[in-house]
Design a protein around this motif. Structure first.
Motif, PDB file in Angstrom:
ATOM      1  N   TRP A  81       0.844  -1.195   0.000  1.00  0.00           N
ATOM      2  CA  TRP A  81       0.000   0.000   0.000  1.00  0.00           C
ATOM      3  C   TRP A  81       0.873   1.236   0.000  1.00  0.00           C
ATOM      4  CZ3 TRP A  81      -4.957  -1.560  -0.514  1.00  0.00           C
ATOM      5  CH2 TRP A  81      -5.257  -2.870  -0.098  1.00  0.00           C
ATOM      6  N   ALA A  82       0.526   2.184  -0.877  1.00  0.00           N
ATOM      7  CA  ALA A  82       1.314   3.416  -0.981  1.00  0.00           C
ATOM      8  C   ALA A  82       0.389   4.573  -1.309  1.00  0.00           C
ATOM      9  CB  ALA A  82       2.377   3.270  -2.060  1.00  0.00           C
ATOM     10  N   THR A  83       0.348   5.553  -0.426  1.00  0.00           N
ATOM     11  CA  THR A  83      -0.495   6.724  -0.667  1.00  0.00           C
ATOM     12  C   THR A  83       0.239   7.753  -1.505  1.00  0.00           C
ATOM     13  OG1 THR A  83      -1.416   6.356   1.528  1.00  0.00           O
ATOM     14  CG2 THR A  83      -1.929   8.452   0.472  1.00  0.00           C
ATOM     15  N   LYS A  84       1.482   8.007  -1.139  1.00  0.00           N
ATOM     16  CA  LYS A  84       2.271   9.020  -1.838  1.00  0.00           C
ATOM     17  C   LYS A  84       2.991   8.344  -2.999  1.00  0.00           C
ATOM     18  CE  LYS A  84       5.308  12.921  -0.800  1.00  0.00           C
ATOM     19  NZ  LYS A  84       6.153  13.548   0.235  1.00  0.00           N
ATOM     20  N   LYS A  85       2.570   8.680  -4.214  1.00  0.00           N
ATOM     21  CA  LYS A  85       3.150   7.997  -5.368  1.00  0.00           C
ATOM     22  C   LYS A  85       2.986   8.846  -6.614  1.00  0.00           C
ATOM     23  CE  LYS A  85      -1.191   5.599  -5.401  1.00  0.00           C
ATOM     24  NZ  LYS A  85      -1.867   4.420  -4.855  1.00  0.00           N
ATOM     25  N   ASP A  86       3.660   8.442  -7.682  1.00  0.00           N
ATOM     26  CA  ASP A  86       3.489   9.107  -8.974  1.00  0.00           C
ATOM     27  C   ASP A  86       1.993   9.137  -9.301  1.00  0.00           C
ATOM     28  OD1 ASP A  86       5.060   9.815 -11.693  1.00  0.00           O
ATOM     29  OD2 ASP A  86       3.253   8.677 -12.142  1.00  0.00           O
ATOM     30  N   HIS A  87       1.527  10.270  -9.817  1.00  0.00           N
ATOM     31  CA  HIS A  87       0.079  10.426 -10.003  1.00  0.00           C
ATOM     32  C   HIS A  87      -0.507   9.408 -10.983  1.00  0.00           C
ATOM     33  CE1 HIS A  87       0.039  12.390 -14.023  1.00  0.00           C
ATOM     34  NE2 HIS A  87       1.271  12.685 -13.683  1.00  0.00           N
ATOM     35  N   LYS A  88       0.301   8.917 -11.914  1.00  0.00           N
ATOM     36  CA  LYS A  88      -0.209   7.924 -12.876  1.00  0.00           C
ATOM     37  C   LYS A  88      -0.531   6.582 -12.213  1.00  0.00           C
ATOM     38  CE  LYS A  88       2.722   9.384 -16.771  1.00  0.00           C
ATOM     39  NZ  LYS A  88       3.811   8.851 -17.631  1.00  0.00           N
ATOM     40  N   LEU A  89      -0.050   6.404 -10.986  1.00  0.00           N
ATOM     41  CA  LEU A  89      -0.235   5.113 -10.325  1.00  0.00           C
ATOM     42  C   LEU A  89      -1.518   5.052  -9.492  1.00  0.00           C
ATOM     43  CD1 LEU A  89       3.478   4.631  -9.185  1.00  0.00           C
ATOM     44  CD2 LEU A  89       2.345   3.587 -11.150  1.00  0.00           C
ATOM     45  N   LYS A 114       3.032   4.115 -17.911  1.00  0.00           N
ATOM     46  CA  LYS A 114       3.195   4.364 -16.478  1.00  0.00           C
ATOM     47  C   LYS A 114       4.514   3.774 -15.957  1.00  0.00           C
ATOM     48  CE  LYS A 114      -1.787   4.545 -15.891  1.00  0.00           C
ATOM     49  NZ  LYS A 114      -3.002   3.980 -15.288  1.00  0.00           N
ATOM     50  N   PRO A 115       4.995   4.301 -14.818  1.00  0.00           N
ATOM     51  CA  PRO A 115       6.246   3.768 -14.259  1.00  0.00           C
ATOM     52  C   PRO A 115       6.032   2.426 -13.568  1.00  0.00           C
ATOM     53  CG  PRO A 115       5.434   5.566 -12.896  1.00  0.00           C
ATOM     54  CD  PRO A 115       4.505   5.477 -14.075  1.00  0.00           C
TER      55      PRO A 115
END
Lengths: 90, 90, 90, 90, 90
Positions: free
Chosen positions: B11-19, B72-73
């Motif tokens: 789980w990751a809240t802060k991430k590249d916006h495309k994700l 996407k990355p």
């Protein structure tokens, strides 16, 4: 590219729609004596390779450079069936 | 491609916006007996794979060839849920 | 993608001009217990990851799919800061 | 890129049509003393490298950046024949 | 990217024509104490790195994202000379 032998098949009904109709073969790498190594990869077959056949596989983005894998989520392709392997040096 | 089993989630809240909206599954590679190997990769799920399911993953740029991973990355994608694995040779 | 922890920083003044302003973080992969493995990679940070944070990294051409790494000689990017890791199976 | 030596040839009649006319060489990586390592890769020859020659190989999508490998399912190419290798440090 | 040290040079007269004028440096990866590891890669130098210098290398398609490597059969590039490496954690 790597040299391997087709040792099985993977079946998947639920998959990305671009993968419909593709055959997923299990390929084990071989060593210089053409004996199977333990590791295996799953490769899309683009040349009609059958069970037990010695094949050449291309990996990475190059795996998408065949007519049936183009633009698809495929990272390994069987792109040749090997007739002969000649080692000049032991 | 490699054969693996979904063994968890990241789980990751802060991430590249495309994700945004993508699900990051933890996938362990399996051996010929479908036993888990120790190493794991994090893969974006493109086919609704659940915990414990046997899956096929594509890596590298090919991981971006699904509708939800395009541009996407993302370097690993689950692109099929495996029904059956047939080994012809031991 | 791989799961890692930021353990340091690399500083370089003389570099390809496209790399100006990018931060090079040292990332060690972690195992299932989130312990550090010995190997490390250098990754460009695209999400403001700080020292000691658990992160997700994308490698290969996918590392260029963030706004700050596009078309640059960068092969690994931190594209998410991890909140939680859930393993369903030991 | 990696440094290797041509140690053999692979012959394949049935293959992707784009591969017609290409030569598949077996290349073993070498160590610092230019001794052969056990692992080998299959590379397309783009520079006329012969048996026993020391060569440089490019892998991945970069293997498609020569005139004869462009857009083909080839992931390793011999793109230089090595004249000399100078190690500054032991 | 990986951290390495320039330990030598490879000379090749016969090569793909796009490679004319490029310098092939031998780069050994380093560990956390900046000691040399045994493995080495051959990288094109894009920043004037000299013998013994600590450098950052990008691999794969990202190696073609510098002015001198664009569209060339090059899979590893030196794209920064390292001034300092700070490890926060042992």
């Amino acid at each position: 590219m790597f040299l391997g032998r087709v040792v099985g098949t993977v079946w998947a009904t639920k998959k990305d729609h671009k993968l419909e109709g593709l055959k997923f073969q299990i390929v084990k790498k071989v060593d210089q004596e053409l004996n199977l190594k333990p590791d295996f990869a799953i490769a899309v077959d683009s040349v009609g390779a059958g069970a037990g056949e010695l094949v050449l596989c291309a990996a990475g983005s190059s795996a998408r450079m065949t007519p049936i894998t183009q633009d698809k989520p495929v990272d390994t392709v069987i792109m040749a069936i090997v007739d002969q392997v000649d080692f000049d040096q032991p």
